[in-house]
Write a protein that holds these residues in place. Sequence first.
Motif, short mmCIF file in Angstrom:
data_model
loop_
_atom_site.label_atom_id
_atom_site.label_comp_id
_atom_site.label_asym_id
_atom_site.label_seq_id
_atom_site.Cartn_x
_atom_site.Cartn_y
_atom_site.Cartn_z
N HIS A 40 -18.68 6.33 7.53
CA HIS A 40 -19.09 7.66 7.99
C HIS A 40 -19.75 8.44 6.86
O HIS A 40 -20.77 9.12 7.07
N LEU A 41 -19.18 8.37 5.67
CA LEU A 41 -19.79 9.05 4.53
C LEU A 41 -21.15 8.46 4.20
O LEU A 41 -22.10 9.20 3.92
N GLU A 42 -21.26 7.14 4.24
CA GLU A 42 -22.53 6.49 3.96
C GLU A 42 -23.60 6.90 4.97
O GLU A 42 -24.75 7.14 4.60
N MET A 43 -23.23 6.98 6.23
CA MET A 43 -24.19 7.39 7.26
C MET A 43 -24.69 8.81 7.03
O MET A 43 -25.81 9.16 7.40
N ALA A 44 -23.88 9.64 6.39
CA ALA A 44 -24.27 11.00 6.03
C ALA A 44 -24.95 11.04 4.66
O ALA A 44 -25.22 12.11 4.14
N GLN A 45 -25.20 9.86 4.09
CA GLN A 45 -25.79 9.70 2.76
C GLN A 45 -24.98 10.42 1.68
O GLN A 45 -25.52 11.08 0.80
N LYS A 46 -23.67 10.27 1.78
CA LYS A 46 -22.75 10.82 0.78
C LYS A 46 -21.95 9.68 0.20
O LYS A 46 -21.49 8.80 0.91
N TYR A 47 -21.81 9.69 -1.13
CA TYR A 47 -21.15 8.59 -1.82
C TYR A 47 -20.13 9.11 -2.83
O TYR A 47 -20.17 8.76 -4.01
N PRO A 48 -19.19 9.94 -2.38
CA PRO A 48 -18.20 10.48 -3.33
C PRO A 48 -17.15 9.45 -3.70
O PRO A 48 -16.98 8.44 -3.02
N LEU A 49 -16.44 9.72 -4.76
CA LEU A 49 -15.23 8.97 -5.07
C LEU A 49 -14.22 9.43 -4.02
O LEU A 49 -14.07 10.63 -3.79
N VAL A 50 -13.56 8.49 -3.38
CA VAL A 50 -12.60 8.84 -2.33
C VAL A 50 -11.20 8.40 -2.77
O VAL A 50 -10.98 7.24 -3.09
N TYR A 51 -10.30 9.35 -2.77
CA TYR A 51 -8.91 9.15 -3.20
C TYR A 51 -8.02 9.27 -1.97
O TYR A 51 -7.87 10.35 -1.40
N PHE A 52 -7.47 8.13 -1.55
CA PHE A 52 -6.56 8.11 -0.41
C PHE A 52 -5.14 8.23 -0.96
O PHE A 52 -4.65 7.32 -1.63
N ASN A 53 -4.50 9.35 -0.67
CA ASN A 53 -3.20 9.63 -1.25
C ASN A 53 -2.05 8.86 -0.60
O ASN A 53 -1.04 8.59 -1.24
N LYS A 54 -2.21 8.49 0.70
CA LYS A 54 -1.09 7.85 1.42
C LYS A 54 -1.54 6.59 2.17
O LYS A 54 -1.44 6.52 3.39
N PRO A 55 -2.00 5.57 1.46
CA PRO A 55 -2.34 4.34 2.17
C PRO A 55 -1.09 3.56 2.55
O PRO A 55 -0.03 3.73 1.93
N LEU A 56 -1.22 2.75 3.56
CA LEU A 56 -0.13 1.85 3.94
C LEU A 56 -0.35 0.50 3.28
O LEU A 56 -1.49 0.11 3.00
N ASN A 57 0.72 -0.23 3.05
CA ASN A 57 0.57 -1.58 2.51
C ASN A 57 0.37 -2.56 3.67
O ASN A 57 0.28 -2.15 4.84
N LEU A 58 0.29 -3.83 3.39
CA LEU A 58 0.03 -4.82 4.44
C LEU A 58 1.17 -4.98 5.44
O LEU A 58 0.98 -5.54 6.51
N LYS A 59 2.33 -4.45 5.10
CA LYS A 59 3.46 -4.48 6.03
C LYS A 59 3.49 -3.22 6.91
O LYS A 59 4.38 -3.05 7.72
N GLY A 60 2.51 -2.33 6.72
CA GLY A 60 2.47 -1.10 7.49
C GLY A 60 3.38 -0.01 6.96
O GLY A 60 3.60 1.00 7.61
N GLU A 61 3.90 -0.22 5.75
CA GLU A 61 4.79 0.76 5.12
C GLU A 61 4.01 1.61 4.13
O GLU A 61 2.94 1.19 3.66
N ALA A 62 4.53 2.77 3.81
CA ALA A 62 3.88 3.63 2.82
C ALA A 62 3.80 2.90 1.48
O ALA A 62 4.79 2.36 0.99
N SER A 63 2.60 2.86 0.92
CA SER A 63 2.41 2.23 -0.38
C SER A 63 2.90 3.16 -1.48
O SER A 63 2.82 4.38 -1.35
N GLN A 64 3.37 2.58 -2.56
CA GLN A 64 3.78 3.40 -3.69
C GLN A 64 2.58 3.78 -4.56
O GLN A 64 2.72 4.57 -5.49
N PHE A 65 1.40 3.24 -4.24
CA PHE A 65 0.20 3.50 -5.02
C PHE A 65 -0.88 4.16 -4.16
O PHE A 65 -1.06 3.78 -3.01
N PRO A 66 -1.63 5.10 -4.72
CA PRO A 66 -2.78 5.62 -4.00
C PRO A 66 -3.91 4.59 -4.01
O PRO A 66 -3.83 3.58 -4.72
#
Length: 92
Positions: A40-66
């Motif tokens: 979506h950002l690329e389609m708007a021709q925007k290329y910011p650094l994106v920081y995802f604060n709450k990603p899930l891990n492969l088990k679907g649990e909250a990751s301890q890392f951003p």
Amino acid sequence: MLLTMNGFLNSIKKLHPEEVITIEEEVNPASFEVTATLKHLEMAQKYPLVYFNKPLNLKGEASQFPLVTNIFANRERCAFTMGVDTGQCKLP
């Protein structure tokens, strides 16, 4: 200038806040939610650094890392990352 990842993130947030987007909502990278956000950002021709604060891990649990993406999305940010004057990063 040698920076840690946290040092780099703090520097870019302070010096170039317009180039950083922080996503506070939970995202599931395994379901391509991160990819969709970047598309979506690329389609708007925007290329910011994106920081995802709450990603899930492969088990679907909250990751301890951003999750940080698009660190090297433009030449100016690459130069900044390496401590090079951004005026020197243009193509001849």
